[in-house]
Design a protein around this motif. Structure first.
Motif, PDB file in Angstrom:
ATOM      1  N   GLU A 256       0.289  -1.440  -0.195  1.00  0.00           N
ATOM      2  CA  GLU A 256       0.370  -0.164   0.080  1.00  0.00           C
ATOM      3  C   GLU A 256       0.783   1.255  -0.058  1.00  0.00           C
ATOM      4  O   GLU A 256       0.695   2.265  -0.110  1.00  0.00           O
ATOM      5  CB  GLU A 256      -1.262  -0.157   1.001  1.00  0.00           C
ATOM      6  CG  GLU A 256      -1.967  -1.054   0.633  1.00  0.00           C
ATOM      7  CD  GLU A 256      -3.105  -0.727   2.306  1.00  0.00           C
ATOM      8  OE1 GLU A 256      -2.679  -1.118   3.438  1.00  0.00           O
ATOM      9  OE2 GLU A 256      -3.864  -0.656   1.786  1.00  0.00           O
ATOM     10  N   GLY A 257       2.187   0.823   0.446  1.00  0.00           N
ATOM     11  CA  GLY A 257       3.070   2.402   0.314  1.00  0.00           C
ATOM     12  C   GLY A 257       3.844   2.697   1.479  1.00  0.00           C
ATOM     13  O   GLY A 257       4.834   1.344   2.036  1.00  0.00           O
ATOM     14  N   ILE A 258       4.229   3.563   2.357  1.00  0.00           N
ATOM     15  CA  ILE A 258       5.443   3.196   2.683  1.00  0.00           C
ATOM     16  C   ILE A 258       5.504   3.972   4.259  1.00  0.00           C
ATOM     17  O   ILE A 258       3.978   4.225   4.516  1.00  0.00           O
ATOM     18  CB  ILE A 258       6.378   4.741   2.761  1.00  0.00           C
ATOM     19  CG1 ILE A 258       6.462   4.841   1.091  1.00  0.00           C
ATOM     20  CG2 ILE A 258       7.266   4.551   4.087  1.00  0.00           C
ATOM     21  CD1 ILE A 258       7.311   6.092   1.223  1.00  0.00           C
TER      22      ILE A 258
ATOM     23  N   ARG B 138      -8.842   2.811   1.199  1.00  0.00           N
ATOM     24  CA  ARG B 138      -9.674   1.966   1.072  1.00  0.00           C
ATOM     25  C   ARG B 138     -11.066   2.533   1.221  1.00  0.00           C
ATOM     26  O   ARG B 138     -12.203   2.635   0.532  1.00  0.00           O
ATOM     27  CB  ARG B 138      -9.528   1.016   1.531  1.00  0.00           C
ATOM     28  CG  ARG B 138     -10.347  -0.146   1.905  1.00  0.00           C
ATOM     29  CD  ARG B 138     -11.171  -1.117   0.611  1.00  0.00           C
ATOM     30  NE  ARG B 138     -11.379  -1.795   0.389  1.00  0.00           N
ATOM     31  CZ  ARG B 138     -13.089  -1.657   0.835  1.00  0.00           C
ATOM     32  NH1 ARG B 138     -13.942  -0.722   0.443  1.00  0.00           N
ATOM     33  NH2 ARG B 138     -14.175  -2.672   0.939  1.00  0.00           N
ATOM     34  N   LYS B 139     -11.065   3.550   2.206  1.00  0.00           N
ATOM     35  CA  LYS B 139     -12.114   4.600   2.616  1.00  0.00           C
ATOM     36  C   LYS B 139     -13.188   4.925   1.038  1.00  0.00           C
ATOM     37  O   LYS B 139     -14.487   5.284   0.967  1.00  0.00           O
ATOM     38  CB  LYS B 139     -12.649   4.848   3.579  1.00  0.00           C
ATOM     39  CG  LYS B 139     -12.239   4.501   5.097  1.00  0.00           C
ATOM     40  CD  LYS B 139     -11.843   5.965   5.931  1.00  0.00           C
ATOM     41  CE  LYS B 139     -11.476   5.654   7.490  1.00  0.00           C
ATOM     42  NZ  LYS B 139     -11.297   6.053   8.246  1.00  0.00           N
ATOM     43  N   GLU B 140     -11.804   5.822   0.529  1.00  0.00           N
ATOM     44  CA  GLU B 140     -12.409   6.576  -0.504  1.00  0.00           C
ATOM     45  C   GLU B 140     -13.384   5.967  -1.689  1.00  0.00           C
ATOM     46  O   GLU B 140     -14.065   6.482  -2.434  1.00  0.00           O
ATOM     47  CB  GLU B 140     -11.899   7.256  -1.768  1.00  0.00           C
ATOM     48  CG  GLU B 140     -11.154   8.483  -0.556  1.00  0.00           C
ATOM     49  CD  GLU B 140      -9.864   9.679  -1.317  1.00  0.00           C
ATOM     50  OE1 GLU B 140      -9.972   9.022  -2.319  1.00  0.00           O
ATOM     51  OE2 GLU B 140      -9.538  10.313  -0.614  1.00  0.00           O
ATOM     52  N   GLN B 141     -12.950   4.005  -1.483  1.00  0.00           N
ATOM     53  CA  GLN B 141     -13.594   3.544  -2.254  1.00  0.00           C
ATOM     54  C   GLN B 141     -14.532   2.874  -2.453  1.00  0.00           C
ATOM     55  O   GLN B 141     -14.998   1.557  -2.678  1.00  0.00           O
ATOM     56  CB  GLN B 141     -11.786   2.731  -2.752  1.00  0.00           C
ATOM     57  CG  GLN B 141     -11.250   3.023  -3.606  1.00  0.00           C
ATOM     58  CD  GLN B 141      -9.784   2.333  -3.657  1.00  0.00           C
ATOM     59  OE1 GLN B 141     -10.047   0.846  -3.807  1.00  0.00           O
ATOM     60  NE2 GLN B 141      -8.731   3.114  -4.245  1.00  0.00           N
ATOM     61  N   GLN B 142     -15.268   2.944  -0.997  1.00  0.00           N
ATOM     62  CA  GLN B 142     -16.541   2.231  -0.565  1.00  0.00           C
ATOM     63  C   GLN B 142     -17.684   2.701  -1.494  1.00  0.00           C
ATOM     64  O   GLN B 142     -18.282   3.439  -1.311  1.00  0.00           O
ATOM     65  CB  GLN B 142     -16.717   3.164   0.864  1.00  0.00           C
ATOM     66  CG  GLN B 142     -17.072   1.749   1.595  1.00  0.00           C
ATOM     67  CD  GLN B 142     -17.311  -0.035   1.310  1.00  0.00           C
ATOM     68  OE1 GLN B 142     -16.422  -0.505   1.473  1.00  0.00           O
ATOM     69  NE2 GLN B 142     -18.357  -0.302   0.927  1.00  0.00           N
ATOM     70  N   TRP B 143     -17.986   1.825  -2.350  1.00  0.00           N
ATOM     71  CA  TRP B 143     -19.831   2.486  -2.645  1.00  0.00           C
ATOM     72  C   TRP B 143     -21.226   2.136  -1.691  1.00  0.00           C
ATOM     73  O   TRP B 143     -20.903   0.510  -0.464  1.00  0.00           O
ATOM     74  CB  TRP B 143     -19.550   1.198  -3.940  1.00  0.00           C
ATOM     75  CG  TRP B 143     -18.855   1.936  -4.694  1.00  0.00           C
ATOM     76  CD1 TRP B 143     -17.854   1.340  -4.914  1.00  0.00           C
ATOM     77  CD2 TRP B 143     -19.131   3.187  -5.888  1.00  0.00           C
ATOM     78  NE1 TRP B 143     -17.281   2.298  -6.151  1.00  0.00           N
ATOM     79  CE2 TRP B 143     -18.253   2.588  -6.132  1.00  0.00           C
ATOM     80  CE3 TRP B 143     -20.080   3.867  -6.059  1.00  0.00           C
ATOM     81  CZ2 TRP B 143     -17.884   3.830  -7.142  1.00  0.00           C
ATOM     82  CZ3 TRP B 143     -20.194   4.378  -7.621  1.00  0.00           C
ATOM     83  CH2 TRP B 143     -18.602   4.740  -8.303  1.00  0.00           C
ATOM     84  N   VAL B 144     -22.031   2.591  -1.365  1.00  0.00           N
ATOM     85  CA  VAL B 144     -23.115   1.919  -0.586  1.00  0.00           C
ATOM     86  C   VAL B 144     -24.007   1.428  -1.664  1.00  0.00           C
ATOM     87  O   VAL B 144     -24.699   2.460  -3.279  1.00  0.00           O
ATOM     88  CB  VAL B 144     -23.584   2.682   0.213  1.00  0.00           C
ATOM     89  CG1 VAL B 144     -22.348   2.784   0.560  1.00  0.00           C
ATOM     90  CG2 VAL B 144     -23.596   4.377  -0.421  1.00  0.00           C
ATOM     91  N   LEU B 145     -25.182   0.490  -1.200  1.00  0.00           N
ATOM     92  CA  LEU B 145     -26.644   0.226  -1.651  1.00  0.00           C
ATOM     93  C   LEU B 145     -27.429   0.724  -1.669  1.00  0.00           C
ATOM     94  O   LEU B 145     -28.065   0.412  -0.148  1.00  0.00           O
ATOM     95  CB  LEU B 145     -26.312  -1.078  -2.478  1.00  0.00           C
ATOM     96  CG  LEU B 145     -27.556  -1.349  -3.193  1.00  0.00           C
ATOM     97  CD1 LEU B 145     -27.213  -0.968  -4.648  1.00  0.00           C
ATOM     98  CD2 LEU B 145     -27.540  -3.181  -3.337  1.00  0.00           C
TER      99      LEU B 145
END
Length: 422
Positions: free
Chosen positions: A243-245, A382-389
């Motif tokens: 994921e990163g550093i 990861r939070k930014e990529q959370q979709w909701v139905l």
């Protein structure tokens, strides 16, 4: 010109062999013309490639005509292409220089494969290496940018790096070969031209042999860079994750800001941006830094690194079934089941927003989506990529995570709506 010096340089750096076909990048300028004539005189099989970038009006067409005449005279197969360079640069939001470079080298590689050439020979020489050293010093590219131009890079080779501009021009005069002059090389509009026309002459007033001094320095730095890069690679293994550093691990390293620079500079972050990121290591999570094609997000324990791209909307498959004793509710997170009769509004899919709430499956009270994601220890990215139905204004499913308890299947259910993420 000492041809033997060129032969030794080619052999020492293993640029190509006498049996190889060479694709010569031929602009029509002194350097590229000398390269073609020299390789032909040494017995190499050559083809030529010329790009017309249409940046200098009639002069661009003049260069193409000159190249065509030269190749016909020398019986060398010629490949040509025309580019609308200004439009390309505008559409891609990059400089004209960068657009021309990418167009040129991408096309050269296509032609190389078509004509079955071993390598693409370009006409960089010692003066170019000196100018590149100074250009990178001004830009602040770090030690790797101060090693000068390399003899080879993949299929790109530079057989004339052992010669300076004067040797090349003298060689052409000696064989009676003319060439064309790019008028923009006599202007100081571009940074490289300013170095060539203004900075280097001033430096030569102080030290007439400054070019030789710079080349020797670049040679020493190349050896130093080999040791330096080995240390950087070993450090990366200790501090990098998928994921990163790891922030704490980075801070424990010697010269940690330099390590950060070497990781982020190739991703399009300049020295000033790297310094800002380094200063933010002990700050609050959430700060975002954007480079050319990449971004860095300061999270709690990580500097998250990801390519700039749109969040992909999940593809959902929705089916309705009768709820019978034989129906088995799937337990995987990619599938959600709802009581179809409880869904009284159209379904919609969106990214979650601050302030969103839902009733997690198995619970009775509402919970903020932000708190749920934090409890799950999701990174900011990861939070930014959370979709909701959603059903109307109600969230019925954090896609791939958890459904809402209010819409669960129970003993009163007659029909089940099954939603699957593909």
């Amino acid at each position: 010109m000492d041809k033997q010096k060129v032969i030794q340089y080619i052999d020492r750096n293993k640029l190509f062999s006498t049996e190889d076909k060479i694709l010569v990048a031929l602009s029509g300028g002194a350097d590229s013309v000398a390269l073609l004539r020299l390789l032909l005189s040494l017995g190499y099989i050559c083809e030529a490639a010329h790009c017309n970038f249409h940046l200098r009006g009639a002069e661009s067409d003049r260069d193409e005509l000159f190249v065509r005449h030269l190749c016909r005279e020398q019986q060398v197969p010629l490949h040509t292409v025309h580019f609308d360079t200004e439009r390309e640069a505008k559409e891609r939001h990059i400089s004209i220089e960068m657009a021309a470079r990418e167009l040129r080298y991408n096309w050269f590689e296509e032609v190389r494969k078509e004509c079955n050439a071993a390598v693409i020979a370009v006409a960089h020489h010692q003066d170019d290496s000196v100018e590149t050293f100074l250009l990178n010093l001004i830009r602040g590219t770090g030690i790797n940018g101060l090693c000068g131009i390399q003899p080879g890079n993949g299929k790109i080779v530079r057989p004339l790096l052992c010669l300076d501009r004067k040797e090349i021009v003298d060689y052409l005069h000696g064989i009676g070969q003319d060439y064309v002059t790019d008028s923009t090389n006599l202007q100081d509009e571009y940074t490289r031209n300013k170095i060539r026309l203004n900075l280097l002459p001033m430096m030569q007033e102080i030290n007439p042999s400054v070019k030789e001094s710079i080349l020797k320095t670049a040679e020493h730095l190349e050896d130093a860079a080999a040791i330096y890069n080995k240390g950087i690679e070993e450090t990366k293994k200790r501090i990098l994750t998928q994921e990163g550093i790891l922030i704490r691990a980075l801070q424990q390293e010697t010269a940690s800001e330099t390590v950060l620079f070497e990781i982020l500079y190739p991703l399009g972050f300049n020295a000033a941006q790297v310094k800002d990121i380094y200063r933010a290591l002990n700050g609050q999570p959430g700060k975002i830094f954007t480079g050319t094609g990449w971004r860095v997000v300061k999270d709690r324990e990580l500097l998250l690194i990801e390519p700039l791209q749109e969040v992909v909307k999940p593809d959902l498959e929705i089916k309705e079934y009768d709820y019978t004793p034989c129906f088995v509710i799937p337990r995987d997170k990619s599938t959600a089941c709802f009581d179809a009769d409880k869904l009284r509004h159209p379904l919609s899919l969106r990214l979650w927003r601050q302030g969103d709430t839902f009733v997690p499956f198995g619970m009775k009270g509402r919970k903020k989506v932000s708190d749920y994601l934090t409890d799950r220890k999701f990174s900011l990215l990861r939070k930014e990529q959370q979709w909701v139905l959603c059903c109307g204004d109600d969230i019925i499913w954090l896609v791939g995570e958890r459904t809402d308890n209010r819409f669960r299947v129970d003993e009163q259910t007659k029909k089940v709506l099954v939603v699957i993420t593909k």
